[in-house]
Design an enzyme around this catalytic site. Structure first.
Site, PDB file in Angstrom:
ATOM      1  N   HIS A   1       0.830  -1.210   0.000  1.00  4.42           N
ATOM      2  CA  HIS A   1       0.000   0.000   0.000  1.00  4.42           C
ATOM      3  C   HIS A   1       0.862   1.256   0.000  1.00  4.42           C
ATOM      4  O   HIS A   1       0.637   2.191  -0.786  1.00  4.42           O
ATOM      5  CB  HIS A   1      -0.917  -0.001   1.225  1.00  4.42           C
TER       6      HIS A   1
ATOM      7  N   ARG B   1       4.500  10.588  -5.535  1.00  2.00           N
ATOM      8  CA  ARG B   1       5.898  11.010  -5.490  1.00  2.00           C
ATOM      9  C   ARG B   1       6.668  10.292  -6.588  1.00  2.00           C
ATOM     10  O   ARG B   1       6.091   9.775  -7.530  1.00  2.00           O
ATOM     11  CB  ARG B   1       6.512  10.702  -4.103  1.00  2.00           C
TER      12      ARG B   1
ATOM     13  N   GLU C   1     -10.584   2.094   3.493  1.00  2.42           N
ATOM     14  CA  GLU C   1      -9.296   1.487   3.778  1.00  2.42           C
ATOM     15  C   GLU C   1      -9.576   0.166   4.466  1.00  2.42           C
ATOM     16  O   GLU C   1     -10.119   0.134   5.578  1.00  2.42           O
ATOM     17  CB  GLU C   1      -8.421   2.393   4.644  1.00  2.42           C
TER      18      GLU C   1
ATOM     19  N   GLU D   1      -8.807  -2.604   6.604  1.00  2.00           N
ATOM     20  CA  GLU D   1      -7.865  -2.784   7.708  1.00  2.00           C
ATOM     21  C   GLU D   1      -8.403  -3.819   8.689  1.00  2.00           C
ATOM     22  O   GLU D   1      -9.568  -4.205   8.655  1.00  2.00           O
ATOM     23  CB  GLU D   1      -7.639  -1.463   8.464  1.00  2.00           C
TER      24      GLU D   1
ATOM     25  N   ARG E   1     -10.161  11.336   0.152  1.00  2.00           N
ATOM     26  CA  ARG E   1      -8.843  11.482  -0.461  1.00  2.00           C
ATOM     27  C   ARG E   1      -8.546  12.903  -0.921  1.00  2.00           C
ATOM     28  O   ARG E   1      -7.400  13.360  -0.830  1.00  2.00           O
ATOM     29  CB  ARG E   1      -8.720  10.523  -1.656  1.00  2.00           C
TER      30      ARG E   1
ATOM     31  N   TYR F   1      -2.885  17.265   4.313  1.00  2.00           N
ATOM     32  CA  TYR F   1      -2.003  16.361   5.073  1.00  2.00           C
ATOM     33  C   TYR F   1      -0.583  16.897   5.261  1.00  2.00           C
ATOM     34  O   TYR F   1       0.138  16.428   6.145  1.00  2.00           O
ATOM     35  CB  TYR F   1      -1.978  14.963   4.450  1.00  2.00           C
TER      36      TYR F   1
ATOM     37  N   THR G   1      -4.072   0.357   5.856  1.00  3.05           N
ATOM     38  CA  THR G   1      -4.618  -0.327   4.683  1.00  3.05           C
ATOM     39  C   THR G   1      -3.808  -1.580   4.357  1.00  3.05           C
ATOM     40  O   THR G   1      -2.584  -1.542   4.310  1.00  3.05           O
ATOM     41  CB  THR G   1      -4.618   0.613   3.475  1.00  3.05           C
TER      42      THR G   1
ATOM     43  N   GLU H   1      -5.901   2.959  -4.782  1.00  2.00           N
ATOM     44  CA  GLU H   1      -4.910   2.115  -5.458  1.00  2.00           C
ATOM     45  C   GLU H   1      -5.507   1.366  -6.648  1.00  2.00           C
ATOM     46  O   GLU H   1      -4.931   1.360  -7.741  1.00  2.00           O
ATOM     47  CB  GLU H   1      -4.350   1.094  -4.480  1.00  2.00           C
TER      48      GLU H   1
END
Length: 436
Positions: free
Chosen positions: A152, A161, A218, A220, A256, A263, A369, A383
């Site tokens: 993830h 990035r 997510e 989890e 998102r 963030y 996640t 994703e």
């Protein structure tokens, strides 16, 4: 027999129950499982502690009242099973959890007649799950969410990035996490309202205010603290699992587009605070013991305080389905496994407390996640659609880049034994429109 041998007997794959539905090899709630939760029903609105077995719930207060179940009194006094949360029972400690498990496993075994053949007591002690309402199982003093799936983190890092440097230097050195909002953790079945917030659109100089346009899940799991640690006294990695009561499924709903704008530099805030959904049944680590596997190889070798011997991964199959409001057929959008997690629960707890941070009974720790190595094993739509660029096709037509109003998302998870399952049930949430 010793207590440990009695405990081992509860995990015997050949053990069967007189509750016939528990013997279905596809039932999440076999006699090897015995997860704890809080429930009420139409005949008794009092919230109390129950254990799932097949399609039934065992009312532990009834069994204790009948003298079939013994457990030390809680510090709060009175019947520890007549509570609206599991905290008082959990606070009794691991010996008490195991004692109750051993006693229940015996009472529910196919050849044990005491409860099986007492029709009147059985009618009071066993409630159909279909007739019960399940509640948030614990009072949660604090909630922490980690970021511990290498797959993830690599996907997200590649997306936003340089793909060649997808993981930041600290990711492989420690379990990355942030402190979330315990106040907005809700139980499965609770509707979730689409959040409003600041959105930074590519063609706008300043942000706008409005409803989230990129709502996501997510996938989890979470673990619940069963034994806290004092302020200033870290939990050693090799002892950390003794502090864990059990695990739940966890959906850390994520906005998102709000998150992308807010963030930096301090991480998620409003993008995560609006809701986190957990499953109602807590599966104990004792029930998961047969499904231990080795965790992924960690390179570089973690610092000394994050090292532990043995196997600390768990073979837990996980899946997510999405069902639009007007559809009958859900679409499976993810299949993965908890065994892929890079950082273990023990390492997460050791890192969380290494500064001297104290934890309390009922604290919730999200895994982060859970994604796997294949294209269909992504634990988020971010994703699997690559930030909306490659929408998923749905069974009854239509596509999804992100979650739309009315969509119902269901998380499921289970460990597959030889002819039986240790499952978590489901973790369900439906999206309501944002407030105007």
């Amino acid at each position: 027999m010793s207590a440990l041998s009695d405990l081992h007997a509860t995990l015997d794959p050949s053990r069967r129950s007189w509750v016939e539905s528990a013997n279905d090899p596809t039932s999440d709630f076999s006699i090897q499982n015995l997860p704890f939760g809080i429930f009420s029903d139409a005949l008794n609105s009092t919230r109390r502690v129950g254990v799932a077995i097949g399609d039934r719930i065992v009312d532990l207060a009834v069994l204790e009242g009948a003298g079939l179940l013994t457990v030390p009194s809680s510090a709060a006094g009175g019947n520890v099973f007549v509570r609206d949360a599991l905290n008082d029972f959990i606070a009794l400690g691991r010996d008490a959890w195991r004692s109750v498990r051993i006693q229940l496993s015996g009472l529910l075994a196919h050849d044990h007649a005491t409860l099986r053949d007492d029709a009147e007591l059985r009618s009071r002690a066993l409630i159909r799950q279909a007739d019960a309402q399940l509640h948030l199982p614990v009072q949660i003093p604090g909630y922490t969410d980690f970021y511990s799936s290498k797959e993830h983190a690599t996907h997200v890092g590649s997306m936003f990035r340089d793909p060649k440097n997808a993981l930041l230097p600290n990711w492989s050195e420690m379990p990355i996490g942030y402190n979330g909002r315990a106040s907005s953790v809700v139980v499965s079945g609770t509707p979730v309202r689409r959040p409003n917030g600041q959105l930074k659109l590519p063609d706008q100089e300043r942000p706008v205010f409005g409803a989230c346009r990129k709502l996501d899940i997510e996938l989890e799991t979470g673990f619940v603290i069963g034994q806290g640690n004092a302020l200033g006294e870290p939990v050693a990695c090799e002892n950390a699992e003794a502090h864990i009561f059990g695990m739940v499924l966890l959906n850390d709903w994520s906005a998102r587009d709000i998150q992308q704008w807010e963030y930096v530099p301090l991480g998620p805030f409003n993008a995560k605070t609006f809701a986190t959904t957990i499953s109602p049944w807590i599966v104990t680590l004792d029930a998961l013991e047969p499904f231990r596997v080795a965790q992924p190889v960690q390179e570089p070798e973690p610092l000394a305080y994050l090292r532990h011997d043995g196997k600390h991964g768990f073979d837990i199959a996980l899946e997510v389905t999405l069902r639009p409001q007007q559809s009958k057929q859900p679409t499976t959008i993810s299949r993965t496994n908890f065994k892929h997690m890079y950082w273990t629960m023990a390492q997460q707890l050791a890192h969380h407390t290494v500064s001297g941070c104290n934890t309390r009974v009922g604290d919730l720790m999200g895994s982060g996640t859970i994604s796997g190595p294949t294209a269909d094993s992504c634990g988020s739509l971010l994703e699997s659609t690559w930030n909306g660029k490659n929408p998923l096709e749905l069974k009854e037509g239509g596509v999804r880049a992100f979650i739309e109003d009315g969509d119902e998302l269901t998380l499921a998870g289970w460990c597959q034994g030889d002819g039986y399952r240790v499952g978590f049930g489901t973790c369900v949430g439906q999206i309501l429109p944002a407030l105007k």
